[in-house]
Design a protein around this motif. Sequence first.
Motif, PDB file in Angstrom:
ATOM      1  N   UNK A 132       0.798  -1.227   0.000  1.00 54.37           N
ATOM      2  CA  UNK A 132       0.000   0.000   0.000  1.00 54.37           C
ATOM      3  C   UNK A 132       0.828   1.271   0.000  1.00 54.37           C
ATOM      4  N   UNK A 133       2.039   1.200   0.503  1.00 50.79           N
ATOM      5  CA  UNK A 133       2.787   2.438   0.713  1.00 50.79           C
ATOM      6  C   UNK A 133       3.923   2.602  -0.297  1.00 50.79           C
ATOM      7  N   UNK A 134       4.248   3.836  -0.541  1.00 45.56           N
ATOM      8  CA  UNK A 134       5.385   4.159  -1.413  1.00 45.56           C
ATOM      9  C   UNK A 134       6.688   3.637  -0.799  1.00 45.56           C
ATOM     10  N   UNK A 135       6.762   3.658   0.533  1.00 46.10           N
ATOM     11  CA  UNK A 135       7.965   3.172   1.216  1.00 46.10           C
ATOM     12  C   UNK A 135       8.176   1.681   0.949  1.00 46.10           C
ATOM     13  N   UNK A 136       7.091   0.905   0.986  1.00 42.45           N
ATOM     14  CA  UNK A 136       7.215  -0.527   0.708  1.00 42.45           C
ATOM     15  C   UNK A 136       7.599  -0.777  -0.747  1.00 42.45           C
ATOM     16  N   UNK A 137       7.007  -0.022  -1.662  1.00 42.52           N
ATOM     17  CA  UNK A 137       7.348  -0.172  -3.079  1.00 42.52           C
ATOM     18  C   UNK A 137       8.824   0.187  -3.297  1.00 42.52           C
ATOM     19  N   UNK A 138       9.283   1.251  -2.654  1.00 42.09           N
ATOM     20  CA  UNK A 138      10.698   1.647  -2.757  1.00 42.09           C
ATOM     21  C   UNK A 138      11.598   0.572  -2.160  1.00 42.09           C
ATOM     22  N   UNK A 139      11.162  -0.022  -1.056  1.00 41.43           N
ATOM     23  CA  UNK A 139      11.928  -1.087  -0.403  1.00 41.43           C
ATOM     24  C   UNK A 139      12.057  -2.298  -1.333  1.00 41.43           C
ATOM     25  N   UNK A 140      10.967  -2.662  -1.994  1.00 42.35           N
ATOM     26  CA  UNK A 140      10.980  -3.778  -2.942  1.00 42.35           C
ATOM     27  C   UNK A 140      11.874  -3.446  -4.136  1.00 42.35           C
TER      28      UNK A 140
END
Length: 186
Positions: free
Chosen positions: A57-65
């Motif tokens: 859901x979050x931009x932070x998680x997408x960036x982490x991936x």
Amino acid sequence: LPNLNEQKICFYDMPIDLFCVVHGESKQILQANTAFEYILGWSENEVINQPFTAFTNTEADIANIDKAFSKIALGVHSIAFETEFKTKNNLMRNIHWKCYINTENKQIYAIGRDVTQYIEHQKQLSQQSHQDELTSLNNRQLFLMLLQKELAAAFRNHYPTAVILLNIDHFRNFNHQYGTQKGDEC
């Protein structure tokens, strides 16, 4: 006894951890085990061909991936990272991923462990260690930690800083006269 191939299939289909195969460039999920349904509520058909990031859901998680997957180009053979993964009923689960990268076929073999309960316990312990049990106010330990952080930031950014400490005179007399419960409420 089952043969080795049957044992591998049985191990893969156990709903203990999430197992999936992800295309390294497109980040598309190519295979997924039954744990996706058991843990997250998503059937195998709902997961396959979806981008790995579709369940965050979050931009932070997408960036982490993206950061983790970018290591493929560097020739790294294994990566580990954590994300919040969306369940079918729109709740979030914290998943710790460990991945092996096959650089020849650019596929990632990922194992995800649900660590939601562990993370929640960590947050609860952290909160308990920083709050006074009686008043639910922040305790001295948290005060000193925040003070150190703020003073370091003020020093680094050349901000003027002041610390004011207050002491209520004769508060012990108030407690004796009205009781410690009223003193705590005060």
